[in-house]
Design a protein around this motif. Structure first.
Motif, PDB file in Angstrom:
ATOM      1  N   LEU A 129      97.955 -87.757  -6.368  1.00 33.25           N
ATOM      2  CA  LEU A 129      99.223 -87.235  -6.884  1.00 33.25           C
ATOM      3  C   LEU A 129      99.129 -86.961  -8.376  1.00 33.25           C
ATOM      4  N   LYS A 130      99.989 -86.089  -8.878  1.00 38.19           N
ATOM      5  CA  LYS A 130      99.967 -85.736 -10.295  1.00 38.19           C
ATOM      6  C   LYS A 130     100.382 -86.905 -11.182  1.00 38.19           C
ATOM      7  N   SER A 131     101.099 -87.855 -10.598  1.00 33.91           N
ATOM      8  CA  SER A 131     101.497 -89.049 -11.360  1.00 33.91           C
ATOM      9  C   SER A 131     100.321 -89.979 -11.610  1.00 33.91           C
ATOM     10  N   GLY A 132      99.197 -89.742 -10.915  1.00 28.38           N
ATOM     11  CA  GLY A 132      98.031 -90.610 -11.034  1.00 28.38           C
ATOM     12  C   GLY A 132      97.841 -91.514  -9.833  1.00 28.38           C
ATOM     13  N   LYS A 133      98.864 -91.618  -8.995  1.00 29.91           N
ATOM     14  CA  LYS A 133      98.781 -92.470  -7.813  1.00 29.91           C
ATOM     15  C   LYS A 133      97.976 -91.788  -6.719  1.00 29.91           C
ATOM     16  N   HIS A 134      97.269 -92.595  -5.910  1.00 26.70           N
ATOM     17  CA  HIS A 134      96.504 -92.063  -4.786  1.00 26.70           C
ATOM     18  C   HIS A 134      97.090 -92.604  -3.481  1.00 26.70           C
ATOM     19  N   LEU A 135      97.314 -91.710  -2.520  1.00 28.65           N
ATOM     20  CA  LEU A 135      97.807 -92.113  -1.204  1.00 28.65           C
ATOM     21  C   LEU A 135      96.652 -92.088  -0.218  1.00 28.65           C
ATOM     22  N   ASP A 136      96.256 -93.268   0.247  1.00 27.44           N
ATOM     23  CA  ASP A 136      95.198 -93.353   1.257  1.00 27.44           C
ATOM     24  C   ASP A 136      95.735 -92.855   2.592  1.00 27.44           C
ATOM     25  N   ALA A 137      94.911 -92.107   3.325  1.00 23.10           N
ATOM     26  CA  ALA A 137      95.359 -91.563   4.604  1.00 23.10           C
ATOM     27  C   ALA A 137      94.200 -91.369   5.567  1.00 23.10           C
ATOM     28  N   ASP A 138      94.457 -91.730   6.823  1.00 21.20           N
ATOM     29  CA  ASP A 138      93.554 -91.371   7.913  1.00 21.20           C
ATOM     30  C   ASP A 138      94.011 -90.060   8.549  1.00 21.20           C
ATOM     31  N   ILE A 139      95.338 -89.859   8.521  1.00 18.40           N
ATOM     32  CA  ILE A 139      95.943 -88.655   9.090  1.00 18.40           C
ATOM     33  C   ILE A 139      96.937 -88.093   8.079  1.00 18.40           C
ATOM     34  N   ILE A 140      96.878 -86.793   7.842  1.00 19.13           N
ATOM     35  CA  ILE A 140      97.865 -86.122   6.999  1.00 19.13           C
ATOM     36  C   ILE A 140      98.597 -85.100   7.864  1.00 19.13           C
ATOM     37  N   VAL A 141      99.919 -85.189   7.859  1.00 22.27           N
ATOM     38  CA  VAL A 141     100.748 -84.268   8.628  1.00 22.27           C
ATOM     39  C   VAL A 141     101.476 -83.346   7.650  1.00 22.27           C
ATOM     40  N   SER A 142     101.273 -82.050   7.823  1.00 22.57           N
ATOM     41  CA  SER A 142     101.900 -81.070   6.938  1.00 22.57           C
ATOM     42  C   SER A 142     103.204 -80.567   7.566  1.00 22.57           C
ATOM     43  N   ALA A 143     104.289 -81.321   7.349  1.00 24.11           N
ATOM     44  CA  ALA A 143     105.605 -80.941   7.868  1.00 24.11           C
ATOM     45  C   ALA A 143     106.306 -80.058   6.835  1.00 24.11           C
ATOM     46  N   THR A 144     105.657 -78.946   6.535  1.00 24.76           N
ATOM     47  CA  THR A 144     106.082 -78.097   5.415  1.00 24.76           C
ATOM     48  C   THR A 144     106.915 -76.898   5.854  1.00 24.76           C
ATOM     49  N   GLY A 145     107.314 -76.868   7.139  1.00 20.57           N
ATOM     50  CA  GLY A 145     108.250 -75.845   7.553  1.00 20.57           C
ATOM     51  C   GLY A 145     107.655 -74.736   8.390  1.00 20.57           C
ATOM     52  N   LEU A 146     108.471 -73.722   8.569  1.00 18.38           N
ATOM     53  CA  LEU A 146     108.172 -72.623   9.470  1.00 18.38           C
ATOM     54  C   LEU A 146     107.735 -71.377   8.715  1.00 18.38           C
ATOM     55  N   GLU A 147     106.940 -70.562   9.386  1.00 16.71           N
ATOM     56  CA  GLU A 147     106.637 -69.233   8.850  1.00 16.71           C
ATOM     57  C   GLU A 147     107.602 -68.257   9.514  1.00 16.71           C
ATOM     58  N   ILE A 148     108.394 -67.595   8.703  1.00 15.32           N
ATOM     59  CA  ILE A 148     109.456 -66.751   9.224  1.00 15.32           C
ATOM     60  C   ILE A 148     108.895 -65.471   9.848  1.00 15.32           C
ATOM     61  N   GLN A 149     109.463 -65.122  10.984  1.00 10.44           N
ATOM     62  CA  GLN A 149     109.059 -63.908  11.697  1.00 10.44           C
ATOM     63  C   GLN A 149     110.255 -63.412  12.495  1.00 10.44           C
ATOM     64  N   ILE A 150     110.451 -62.112  12.533  1.00  7.53           N
ATOM     65  CA  ILE A 150     111.574 -61.550  13.262  1.00  7.53           C
ATOM     66  C   ILE A 150     111.061 -60.806  14.488  1.00  7.53           C
ATOM     67  N   LEU A 151     111.838 -60.842  15.568  1.00  3.30           N
ATOM     68  CA  LEU A 151     111.491 -60.153  16.824  1.00  3.30           C
ATOM     69  C   LEU A 151     110.134 -60.585  17.371  1.00  3.30           C
ATOM     70  N   GLY A 152     109.745 -61.822  17.064  1.00  3.15           N
ATOM     71  CA  GLY A 152     108.495 -62.331  17.611  1.00  3.15           C
ATOM     72  C   GLY A 152     107.264 -61.587  17.146  1.00  3.15           C
ATOM     73  N   GLY A 153     107.377 -60.873  16.021  1.00  2.09           N
ATOM     74  CA  GLY A 153     106.229 -60.133  15.500  1.00  2.09           C
ATOM     75  C   GLY A 153     105.997 -58.792  16.166  1.00  2.09           C
ATOM     76  N   ILE A 154     106.959 -58.337  16.964  1.00  2.00           N
ATOM     77  CA  ILE A 154     106.812 -57.052  17.652  1.00  2.00           C
ATOM     78  C   ILE A 154     106.808 -55.914  16.629  1.00  2.00           C
ATOM     79  N   LYS A 155     105.885 -54.990  16.795  1.00  2.00           N
ATOM     80  CA  LYS A 155     105.856 -53.782  15.972  1.00  2.00           C
ATOM     81  C   LYS A 155     106.873 -52.810  16.560  1.00  2.00           C
ATOM     82  N   ALA A 156     108.036 -52.678  15.915  1.00  2.00           N
ATOM     83  CA  ALA A 156     109.115 -51.841  16.433  1.00  2.00           C
ATOM     84  C   ALA A 156     109.179 -50.525  15.672  1.00  2.00           C
ATOM     85  N   THR A 157     109.426 -49.449  16.409  1.00  2.00           N
ATOM     86  CA  THR A 157     109.537 -48.123  15.811  1.00  2.00           C
ATOM     87  C   THR A 157     110.689 -47.351  16.453  1.00  2.00           C
TER      88      THR A 157
END
Length: 496
Positions: free
Chosen positions: A327-355
């Motif tokens: 961490l930027k504070s200088g602290k270290h977080l020990d981990a065996d598993i890291i979970v990236s619960a950082t959210g969703l990637e936005i997409q509309i219409l399921g990524g369909i190419k619409a024309t």
């Protein structure tokens, strides 16, 4: 052409299943089918498998208005919601209408035929061409292939397991493991107590900034009591009306008296932490409902933090290391598993190419008419649920509106409808509203825009929308209706 469909629903998640049920109930003469790229229905509730996954809205309002959720638990697990949807599928005989393993690659509206021409890939990766009179998008607003992942410095150095909740490994054994969960939204606050109780040695929630979190009861005791003295139907309707009112009331207070709601929420958290955890980790810099308010059942997050089995860090990541996160504070977080619960990637219409007649459709340049139909696009609607209330509340009223519109067109003999847009109405804000959440900000390039006035302004106000959509007139000078020229036998244009 491989297949012609009158009404094509794209997506068999909660929106698609709900819309299909409404069509079955209200438009019995209309033929429809559902294209679903996955091997099962349920959408979010079939995709996400992480520990503790549950609704973040009460089930009396998250359930459909035509099928009461008749259990006293306020929130429900992902598997319970999938089971509820399975009942809807069975009751309305929808299984045979769902084409599993079918992905829409592109969709072109051919104005000469007044039809949508769709390139579809089946489960064997065979290309097909489907035509449809109407296309109804029920794909939600996120990318099912992968979630949002920011660039983590030196991530490749980490020797442990790195996971995004959207693709949780089957039968992951985290017993006795040190777990760091990056994020502070609904997914993170669900994972922390679930993994801590599930056998992890220690779970740390690492957040850049705090989130407002409200504790709600896991059991609706008032509903339980009402069921003993009132009919099931009356008890449900009273509970649903109460919870709709509470959702709207809390949001209204946040808009009008944010300091008052902030004080209440922070005091509630302080009481539950009992001095065991520093309040700085739960004191956001923004006002309530500037970002989505998160809920926890029976304060389970606060209980697990008090126990010491889990902890929270508010800091920034300097870099990943072989054994965890520096961490930027200088602290270290020990981990065996890291979970990236950082959210969703936005997409509309399921990524369909619409024309439209071969010209690309950029949904971010359009508005939504009545919060349902895309401006200047023929025979298309999409369902986007509420950001400040249960998603399904919008599904119900939008589906009812679509059914009314279809029945009106049948009565008048119309084949095509276009909500004619007004570019002087368009604003920079998206239909997602004024929330400042990261995923909302990332939606600007794909989401339809807000309009200045009705019917182009999306209010995210269920009570107002319910009244408006129920009584909306179709002959308003904005909706343009057309009849197909029966003598026009030109072939449809297929755009790849």
């Amino acid at each position: 052409m491989d297949k012609h469909i009158d009404i094509l629903i794209v997506g068999a998640g909660i929106s698609g299943i709900g819309l299909a049920a409404h069509l079955s109930r209200n438009c019995p003469n209309r033929q429809f089918e559902i294209l679903e790229r996955r091997d099962s229905f349920g959408g979010t509730w079939d995709l996400f498998k992480y520990p503790g996954i549950r609704s973040d809205s009460d089930m009396s309002t998250f359930g459909f208005n035509f099928k009461p959720w008749q259990q006293s638990n306020v929130l429900a697990s992902g598997s319970a919601i999938k089971g509820y949807l399975s009942e809807v599928v069975d009751e309305y005989k929808l299984k045979d209408k769902i084409n599993f393993g079918h992905r829409v690659l592109s969709a072109n509206f051919d104005s000469s035929l007044k039809q949508w021409i769709l390139n579809v890939e089946d489960q064997n990766q065979k290309k097909q061409t489907w035509t449809a009179n109407f296309v109804l998008g029920c794909t939600g607003y996120y990318n099912y292939d992968h979630g949002y992942e920011p660039e983590f410095p030196n991530r490749e150095a980490f020797k442990g397991q790195f996971i995004h909740p959207q693709h949780w490994p089957e039968n992951l054994d985290y017993t006795g493991k040190k777990v760091v969960i990056i994020g502070s939204g609904a997914t993170a606050i669900t994972l922390v107590p679930a993994m801590a109780k599930g056998g992890a040695e220690h779970v740390t929630m690492l957040q850049r900034s705090p989130t407002y979190i409200a504790s709600i009861p896991s059991i609706d005791f008032l509903y339980e009591k009402m069921r003993k003295v009132l009919s099931e139907d009356v008890a449900y309707k009273l509970t649903r009306a109460r919870n709709i009112g509470m959702q709207r009331g809390i949001y209204a207070i946040a808009q009008k008296q944010p300091k008052l709601l902030r004080k209440f929420l922070l005091k509630s958290i302080e009481m539950q932490l009992k001095g065991k955890v520093d309040m700085k980790h739960f004191t956001p810099a923004y006002n309530p409902w500037d970002q989505r308010l998160c809920v926890v059942p029976d304060g389970d997050l606060f209980k697990i933090l008090r126990s010491g089995k889990a902890s929270v860090e508010t800091d920034q990541i300097e870099k990943f290391t072989e054994t965890g996160i520096q961490l930027k504070s200088g602290k270290h977080l020990d981990a065996d598993i890291i979970v990236s619960a950082t959210g969703l990637e936005i997409q509309i219409l399921g990524g369909i190419k619409a024309t439209l007649d071969g010209k690309p459709l950029n949904t971010s340049k359009h508005m939504l008419y009545q919060g349902v139909m895309v401006s200047d696009v023929p025979n298309m609607a999409m369902i986007i649920g509420y950001i400040n209330a249960s998603w399904t509340l919008k599904v119900d009223i939008a589906a009812d509106y679509i059914c009314r519109l279809l029945n009106y067109m049948d009565k008048k003999g119309y084949d095509e409808v276009i909500p004619q847009g007004d570019q002087t109405e368009i604003l920079e804000d998206t239909v997602m509203g004024s929330l400042s959440s990261g995923y909302i900000a990332r939606a600007a390039d794909v989401m339809p825009k807000q309009g200045k006035h009705a019917p182009w302004k999306v209010t995210n106000n269920y009570l107002a929308d319910r009244k408006e959509l129920k009584h909306a007139k179709f002959e308003d000078g904005i909706l343009k209706f057309f009849k197909r020229d029966l003598e026009d036998n030109r072939k449809p244009k297929l755009v790849s």
